[in-house]
Design a protein around this motif. Structure first.
Motif, PDB file in Angstrom:
ATOM      1  N   ARG A 244      -0.853  26.549  13.763  1.00  0.00           N
ATOM      2  CA  ARG A 244      -1.401  25.697  14.825  1.00  0.00           C
ATOM      3  C   ARG A 244      -2.091  24.470  14.243  1.00  0.00           C
ATOM      4  O   ARG A 244      -1.920  23.347  14.738  1.00  0.00           O
ATOM      5  N   VAL A 253       5.896  20.586  17.954  1.00  0.00           N
ATOM      6  CA  VAL A 253       5.648  21.403  19.133  1.00  0.00           C
ATOM      7  C   VAL A 253       6.522  22.656  19.075  1.00  0.00           C
ATOM      8  O   VAL A 253       7.702  22.593  18.702  1.00  0.00           O
ATOM      9  N   GLY A 254       5.928  23.811  19.465  1.00  0.00           N
ATOM     10  CA  GLY A 254       6.699  25.047  19.543  1.00  0.00           C
ATOM     11  C   GLY A 254       6.547  25.930  18.325  1.00  0.00           C
ATOM     12  O   GLY A 254       5.663  25.733  17.484  1.00  0.00           O
ATOM     13  N   PHE A 255       7.423  26.952  18.266  1.00  0.00           N
ATOM     14  CA  PHE A 255       7.441  27.905  17.148  1.00  0.00           C
ATOM     15  C   PHE A 255       6.064  28.557  16.950  1.00  0.00           C
ATOM     16  O   PHE A 255       5.543  28.634  15.837  1.00  0.00           O
ATOM     17  N   GLU A 256       5.464  29.055  18.010  1.00  0.00           N
ATOM     18  CA  GLU A 256       4.054  29.417  17.970  1.00  0.00           C
ATOM     19  C   GLU A 256       3.747  30.724  17.251  1.00  0.00           C
ATOM     20  O   GLU A 256       2.619  30.928  16.788  1.00  0.00           O
ATOM     21  N   GLU A 260       8.751  34.256  15.782  1.00  0.00           N
ATOM     22  CA  GLU A 260       9.674  33.218  16.251  1.00  0.00           C
ATOM     23  C   GLU A 260      10.074  32.304  15.104  1.00  0.00           C
ATOM     24  O   GLU A 260      11.243  31.921  14.982  1.00  0.00           O
ATOM     25  N   ARG A 261       9.121  31.963  14.264  1.00  0.00           N
ATOM     26  CA  ARG A 261       9.440  31.080  13.137  1.00  0.00           C
ATOM     27  C   ARG A 261      10.389  31.757  12.160  1.00  0.00           C
ATOM     28  O   ARG A 261      11.279  31.111  11.596  1.00  0.00           O
ATOM     29  N   ARG A 264      13.853  31.720  13.797  1.00  0.00           N
ATOM     30  CA  ARG A 264      14.441  30.375  13.906  1.00  0.00           C
ATOM     31  C   ARG A 264      14.148  29.569  12.633  1.00  0.00           C
ATOM     32  O   ARG A 264      13.840  28.394  12.685  1.00  0.00           O
TER      33      ARG A 264
END
Length: 350
Positions: A244, A253-256, A260-261, A264
């Motif tokens: 963050r 923005v994103g991949f919080e 998820e990281r 992706r």
């Protein structure tokens, strides 16, 4: 200033080159009296360069003993009587031939701690076990380098240095136990141990380790080297809080979440690579560190030493990297490396 925590401890060292001498130098830095027993020809590291020898042998004393002779064995026994430990870093056959095990030396001193630092173990034979060979044999080399290139090796003797520290730990543990005995440390075992989470992932989850580009971590994303507008940046995002802070500064923005990281990875790495290319490695470091984000520009060793003058000490005529162990109230006195046989007459204790 107080005496070193190992003041009054006498350690005999018999070995060549790196792993064993590094172990005993760490102990000498902490105040131990280290006596380096060398053959008449000397430790072969003396043939590399004076500065190389100094980097492994500061603060020790040197005595020449020919362990192949009866007189040499008698002198060894006299020293063992007055010592707390002996560390031998030789081939197993030489350790046995020169009588450097606890079973051979206990007649002189029941409390002596004997450490055998070898390539594969005291009973494993004399197969050559140099640092690079061990890195190749244990999987370290196969995990290092770009996946599109050949396996490679770190730029320093990681197996020797790691084994030296482990041997020093084993030696001290046996001294603390209050009884003499035999301690064994092998380069092979140490390097397998240092592959801890890689080995556990394979043994328990069936995940075979693989090399990733730019030294990327197998799970954390992004955690690797990145090119920038000038130089490379090491970025190590290990939890969502770091992400963050980094993402806010970088405008991503994103991949919080880490999950998820990881899922992706390619998208994340693409976005991070693109934004890091907009500034220099040095500037990214200065921007991210105040935010608590783990990041550093990739520096050369000369640059790192110039940036950390407090890490450099003087030992006789040599400038060296000092001990990594800081003990409150104690400042090591870094003595020079000994000349060959300089301390022929060793007193009872100092």
């Amino acid at each position: 200033m107080t005496s070193g925590p190992l003041a009054g401890i006498r350690i005999l060292e018999i070995g060549h080159m790196l792993a064993g001498p590094y172990a005993t130098m760490m102990l000498a830095d902490l105040g131990a009296d280290v006596i380096k027993i060398e053959p008449p020809s000397g430790d072969i590291s003396r043939q590399v360069s004076d500065s190389y020898f100094a980097s492994l042998n500061r603060g020790k004393r040197s005595i020449c003993i020919d362990l192949t002779t009866e007189a040499g064995q008698a002198r060894l026994g006299e020293l063992v009587e007055e010592s707390d430990a002996l560390l031998a870093n030789l081939k197993p056959s030489a350790i046995h031939r020169y009588g450097l095990t606890y079973e051979a030396l206990r007649k002189w001193n029941e409390q002596i701690v004997c450490v055998a630092l070898t390539g594969f173990g005291l009973a494993a034979g004399d197969d050559p076990a140099f640092d690079y060979v061990i890195q190749a044999a244990t999987g370290v080399a196969s995990l290092t380098g770009d996946p599109s290139g050949p396996p490679t090796l770190p730029g320093y003797s990681s197996a020797d240095n790691s084994s030296g520290l482990t041997a020093a730990l084993g030696l001290l543990a046996q001294i603390v136990s209050g009884s003499g005995g035999q301690v064994e440390v092998s380069l092979q075992d140490v390097m397998l141990s240092q592959l801890n989470y890689r080995a556990s992932s394979y043994l328990n989850d069936g995940v075979e380790p693989r090399r990733l580009p730019s030294g990327a971590h197998s799970y954390y994303v992004p955690a690797q080297l990145f090119p920038t507008a000038d130089g490379h940046l090491a970025l190590f995002i290990t939890h969502d809080g770091f992400w963050r802070s980094f993402a806010a500064e970088a405008g991503i923005v994103g991949f919080e979440t880490m999950a998820e990281r990881a899922e992706r990875r390619d998208e994340v790495l693409g976005a991070v690579t693109e934004v890091l290319a907009t500034d220099t490695a040095a500037n990214w470091e200065s921007r991210l560190r105040p935010l608590g984000v783990p990041a550093s520009a990739v520096r050369s060793l000369p640059d790192a030493l110039n940036a950390l003058p407090e890490a450099i000490v003087t030992a006789g005529d040599y400038r060296l990297v000092g001990s990594p162990i800081r003990v409150a109230g104690y400042e090591p006195e870094y003595g020079p490396p000994p000349l060959l046989g300089e301390h022929g007459d060793i007193p009872a204790r100092i």
